[in-house]
Scaffold this motif. Structure first.
Motif, PDB file in Angstrom:
ATOM      1  N   ILE A  26      25.580 -13.527 -29.190  1.00  0.00           N
ATOM      2  CA  ILE A  26      25.578 -14.876 -29.835  1.00  0.00           C
ATOM      3  C   ILE A  26      26.924 -14.836 -30.777  1.00  0.00           C
ATOM      4  N   ASN A  90      37.541 -21.818 -31.785  1.00  0.00           N
ATOM      5  CA  ASN A  90      37.367 -22.333 -33.010  1.00  0.00           C
ATOM      6  C   ASN A  90      35.998 -22.167 -33.745  1.00  0.00           C
ATOM      7  N   LYS A  91      36.042 -22.400 -35.070  1.00  0.00           N
ATOM      8  CA  LYS A  91      34.686 -21.820 -35.645  1.00  0.00           C
ATOM      9  C   LYS A  91      33.538 -22.547 -35.001  1.00  0.00           C
ATOM     10  N   HIS A  92      32.592 -21.747 -34.608  1.00  0.00           N
ATOM     11  CA  HIS A  92      31.342 -22.293 -34.300  1.00  0.00           C
ATOM     12  C   HIS A  92      30.339 -22.526 -35.528  1.00  0.00           C
ATOM     13  N   TRP A  93      30.599 -21.467 -36.494  1.00  0.00           N
ATOM     14  CA  TRP A  93      29.457 -21.386 -37.502  1.00  0.00           C
ATOM     15  C   TRP A  93      29.719 -22.089 -38.817  1.00  0.00           C
ATOM     16  N   LYS A  97      24.949 -25.429 -39.879  1.00  0.00           N
ATOM     17  CA  LYS A  97      24.367 -24.706 -38.962  1.00  0.00           C
ATOM     18  C   LYS A  97      23.731 -23.474 -39.256  1.00  0.00           C
ATOM     19  N   GLN A 100      20.373 -24.317 -40.777  1.00  0.00           N
ATOM     20  CA  GLN A 100      19.618 -24.679 -39.568  1.00  0.00           C
ATOM     21  C   GLN A 100      18.981 -23.579 -39.008  1.00  0.00           C
ATOM     22  N   ALA A 101      19.880 -22.605 -38.753  1.00  0.00           N
ATOM     23  CA  ALA A 101      19.503 -21.462 -37.943  1.00  0.00           C
ATOM     24  C   ALA A 101      18.380 -20.397 -38.985  1.00  0.00           C
ATOM     25  N   SER A 103      16.753 -21.544 -41.405  1.00  0.00           N
ATOM     26  CA  SER A 103      15.289 -22.145 -41.560  1.00  0.00           C
ATOM     27  C   SER A 103      14.333 -22.203 -40.347  1.00  0.00           C
ATOM     28  N   MET A 104      14.986 -22.386 -39.199  1.00  0.00           N
ATOM     29  CA  MET A 104      14.272 -22.017 -37.971  1.00  0.00           C
ATOM     30  C   MET A 104      13.514 -20.672 -37.864  1.00  0.00           C
ATOM     31  N   VAL A 105      14.353 -19.909 -38.205  1.00  0.00           N
ATOM     32  CA  VAL A 105      13.813 -18.587 -37.885  1.00  0.00           C
ATOM     33  C   VAL A 105      12.871 -18.173 -38.981  1.00  0.00           C
ATOM     34  N   VAL A 107      10.824 -20.277 -40.483  1.00  0.00           N
ATOM     35  CA  VAL A 107       9.356 -20.972 -40.182  1.00  0.00           C
ATOM     36  C   VAL A 107       8.723 -20.300 -39.216  1.00  0.00           C
TER      37      VAL A 107
END
Lengths: 175, 629, 100
Positions: A26, A90-93, A97, A100-101, A103-105, A107
């Motif tokens: 990733i 280019n920049k992904h992060w 995001k 987001q990532a 928070s998901m993790v 939870v």
């Protein structure tokens, strides 16, 4: 005791490797690099499978998952020729995001650990020799779970049809 | 099933349906005897009514009942379909079937050349059927059914010759004005149901709330609404405008409906509800006032009419005013006596007028008639019988009953109303004399001279007239006024007659002398001083035509009603457009706005969706697996 | 002796990594690869439970998962190729045909 220690060490080694390779999937920008890291990750996971006496599955993992599926991925990647694209590098992060990532993790981890139920492991020496072999799995696949087996074949068939349908060129002829 | 009641109620219904069926088929043979079929039906009813009447002369005064089971059941409210003939109803049933019988017989002669006589007799029978329903109904909804039914039949019969638009409009006017009264009736019914919980008359009579509510606004309102219904039906001021126009129908129809039966339905209702009415003094005063006013007004208009039937029409309105006045003054029995005698002589007068019109081939203007006493002797004699009855010449029927009313009004203290009524009585004598003079006396004028072969009507038409003439003459007698029965009724209603400052005898004498004086004065004026009268009339031509046109009341009411309904329609159309359409549109708009807002969630970015899915899934799984919501 | 929880934690970590990759990465192919990571983590869990119960049911399940993953990869890649032909780009921020 030594046996146990070697077992643990192998496990931790391969575990760390798996995590490392997954992270690089990733994190790396070049998609081909990601794919190759994933292949390595699969090899390590396969080792972990074999450590858990799932011998047949470990081989299957390498043969099919790493050997067929990811090869397909690589074929397609090479077909697509993504190196020439600009936006890939280019920049992904972005900050949103990342949030987001995380928070998901968060939870997911919280909930999973709340619902966790631990069972004790059986010692390796007490495992039957037939455990995880082709015969046992074959017996189940073609015995108890034969329906699932048949459904897989149907699914593969549908998959083939689907791919053909998606990739066929529809020539627009005036009728 | 009570056989008496069945023989009373069923024949007119059956007759009407059979004749109605044949009026569509147009079967020649039936057409010839249609009148006799209808007559047969009424005769059967008449004998049934008579037999029931006989029962009431004995000591047994139980009402005769026909119970047809339950009609309405709505929760706690419960209504049975019951027809009951008690003391009050029996008088009315005999009157309806009796006069109806005579009018049917007369109609056989009068309508003998008419193509649609089957339809006529069907409607006539139906009318009698509904009228019987009205007077035998044991609860207000059944009375209302009869009420509406007679309204319908009067529409059908007034507009009988509907190919002439004016007739159709007259029928429509009658129905519409009646309808306004019906609205009042309905409101009264609703209020009664709300206050007392029942619409059955016997229940209401015994109801415990009655005494406690005496004089309370609730009762006043109830009786006011019911009185509005009565005003519409019995042609009181200001809803009498339909009755003169209703002369567009065949004359026997005027005789039956507008002299004897339908218009008396209002009086019937008031008497039926008298037990409640006497507890509402303000409305009683209003009723008395309205009656006196109507009597006076209509009499003034009748003086100046030139159409023979219109004179009789306004006369009817005036006499109805008398009856209503009697009820309002607290003497409904006097009103009922006058109702009975009025049925006799007014029906007779109408039938005689019909005879005259028939003989003169359709002429109705009295200024074109004259000297008919030699050409139509039979008609003239019967007309005289009716004439003396209505003007109140002693000892004939009208004198007895009219004086009873005047005495009652005076004794109960309504002096102004007495004066109005007295003057109306004088004017009655006046215009009837005028009518008699122009039609029968003097020298033959235009239509009489030009018509050929003027003769008295055939026996089918003369016989009812002779019978009614006899009744008009002798109707003062107690028996013919059903005195015994009605006395029993008024005793049950606790009606007491006060003996005012002036005794009945003195009053009688005074009134009679005045009326006779008026009559002779008019005779004299028309005979000797005609030229003088004519010049006076010429000078006041404008005033006279104003009075002739009902003081412009007709135009006022009709125009007002038209304007009002047009304005209301415009208002409702606007409301519908702006509010209702607006409401519907705004619902649509709200959903569109909401949809627009919510659809912003669908970004099209798959990753966003997967984020939502994952988080949602885990939260849900947590709740479900931990045994939560 | 490897305590059973370690398998669970490892699986959890791998799944999280895959999840993060799924949400964060811009290009479609890498997203697919992240999905494969997640499936892998699930397989690991199946195998661990199977080991603990002494039952081979988990192996069977993992086998089925691999088969399904194969199909899904094939179709997904077909879609990606089609997408590239149509839109010319594989940037997931640009492709929003489901919008509305």
């Amino acid at each position: 005791m030594g046996e146990r220690m070697i077992e643990s060490m192998i496990f931790y080694a391969f575990a760390v490797l798996t995590i490392g390779f997954s992270l690089s999937v990733i994190l790396l920008r070049n998609p081909i690099s990601s794919a190759l890291s994933l292949v390595s990750s699969f090899f390590c996971v396969s080792a972990l499978f074999i450590l858990a006496h799932a011998t047949f599955l470990g081989i299957v993992q390498i043969l099919i998952y790493a050997g067929a599926i990811l090869v397909l991925f690589l074929y397609v990647l090479m077909l697509l020729n993504l190196q020439d694209e600009n936006w890939i590098f280019n920049k992904h992060w972005t900050f949103a995001k990342v949030l987001q990532a995380l928070s998901m993790v968060g939870v997911m981890t919280y909930i999973s650990l709340r619902l966790l139920h631990i069972e004790p492991m059986v010692a390796s020496s007490e495992m039957p020799t037939e455990f995880g072999s082709i015969e046992s799995i074959g017996k189940i696949l073609l015995g108890e779970q034969v329906l699932a087996f048949e459904w897989i074949s149907v699914l593969l068939f549908i998959g083939i049809l689907g791919v053909i349908a998606i990739c066929s060129k529809k020539t627009k002829e005036a009728k | 099933m009570n056989t008496q009641m069945l023989f009373l109620m069923l024949p007119p219904v059956l007759g009407s349906f059979i004749l109605g069926f044949f009026s569509f088929i147009s079967y020649r043979r039936v057409e010839k005897i249609s009148g006799w079929i209808a007559l047969l039906a009424i005769v059967i009813s008449f004998f049934a009514a008579l037999s029931m009447l006989a029962g009431f002369y004995g000591h047994d005064t139980h009402p005769v009942v026909l119970d047809l089971g339950s009609w309405m059941k709505l929760g706690a409210f419960h209504l049975d379909l019951v027809f009951k003939v008690d003391a009050l109803s029996t008088v009315f049933t005999v009157l309806i079937t009796g006069v109806g019988l005579l009018v049917h017989l007369y109609s056989i002669g009068y309508m003998s050349h008419d193509e649609s006589r089957t339809r006529y007799f069907s409607c006539l029978n139906l009318f009698c059927a509904f009228m019987l329903v009205l007077v035998t109904g044991s609860s207000l909804p059944i009375i209302f059914v009869g009420w509406e039914g007679v309204g319908l039949c009067s529409f059908l019969l007034i507009g009988f010759w509907y190919t002439d638009k004016a007739n159709a409009f007259a029928g429509r006017k009658a129905f519409v004005v009646n309808r306004i009264g019906d609205a009042g009736f309905l409101l009264g019914m609703f209020l009664i149901l709300k206050t007392f919980g029942s619409l059955d008359i016997s229940v209401l009579e015994q109801h415990s709330l009655l005494s406690s509510l005496a004089g309370m606004p609730v009762l006043e309102w109830i009786m006011l609404f019911l009185f509005i219904g009565c005003v519409g039906k019995s042609a009181q001021f200001p809803f009498y405008i339909w009755l003169p126009d209703a002369m567009a129908g065949p004359t026997p129809v005027s005789a039956l409906i507008h002299a004897a039966t339908m218009v008396t339905a209002g009086i019937y209702l008031l008497c039926r509800m008298f037990f409640m009415l006497k507890l509402a003094p303000m409305v009683m005063d209003l009723i008395a006032f309205t009656g006196a006013l109507t009597a006076f007004f209509a009499a003034t208009i009748a003086i100046f009419q030139s159409d023979i039937k219109k004179v009789l029409a306004y006369s009817t309105v005036s006499q109805l005013g008398f009856m209503v006045l009697a009820v309002g003054a607290g003497a409904p029995d006097a009103g009922l006596y006058h109702l009975i005698t009025h049925a006799y002589f007014k029906a007779l007068l109408f039938l005689a007028a019909g005879s005259v019109i028939h003989a003169l081939h359709g002429e109705q203007n009295i200024f074109n008639m004259g000297g008919l006493r030699t050409y139509l002797p039979g008609t003239a004699i019967t007309f005289i019988c009716g004439f003396v009855a209505i003007t109140g010449v002693p000892p004939f029927s009208g004198w007895v009953t009219k004086d009873a009313i005047l005495h009652a009004v005076f004794s109960h203290g309504h002096t102004t109303l007495f004066v109005l009524a007295f003057l109306s009585a004088l004017m009655t004598a006046g215009y009837m004399t005028r009518l008699f003079h122009f039609v029968f006396l003097g020298n033959p004028r235009q239509s009489v001279k030009s018509a050929k072969n003027i003769h008295d009507s055939p026996w089918v038409m003369m016989l009812p007239m002779w019978i009614l003439a006899l009744l008009s003459i002798l109707g003062g007698m107690g028996a013919l006024r059903f005195e015994t029965i009605l006395e029993g009724w008024s005793h049950a209603q606790d009606i007491k007659h006060l003996d005012g400052p002036v005794s009945e005898m003195t009053m009688n004498a005074l009134v009679t002398l005045s009326t006779l004086g008026a009559m002779f004065t008019v005779f004299y004026l028309y005979n000797k001083k005609y030229a003088r009268l004519e010049s006076m009339a010429q000078q006041r031509q404008k005033l006279i035509s104003f009075i002739q046109r009902e003081y412009g009341l007709n135009q006022f009411l009709v125009g007002g009603a038209t304007y009002l309904s047009a304005a209301l329609s415009k208002l409702f159309a606007w409301l519908d457009r702006s509010w209702i359409d607006g409401a519907v549109n705004s619902v649509a708009r709200v959903s569109m706005i909401l949809a627009g807002v919510i659809s912003k969630i669908q970004t099209g970015h798959v990753q966003g969706y997967s984020y939502a899915v994952v988080v949602g899934f885990f939260v849900l799984a947590y709740y479900l697996l931990s045994g939560g919501v | 002796m490897i305590p059973f929880e370690h398998y669970i934690y490892l699986s959890l970590i791998l799944f999280s990594i895959g999840l993060v990759g799924l949400v964060v990465r811009k290009d479609a192919i890498t997203v697919f690869l992240s999905v494969e990571i997640m499936l892998n983590a699930a397989n690991l869990l199946f195998v661990a439970y199977s080991r603990v119960r002494g039952d081979e049911f988990g192996h069977t399940a993992a086998f089925v998962v691999i088969a399904v993953a194969a199909v899904e990869a094939a179709i997904g890649l077909a879609i990606v190729i089609r997408l590239k032909k149509q839109s010319g780009t594989l940037d997931l921020n640009e492709i929003a045909q489901l919008k509305g």
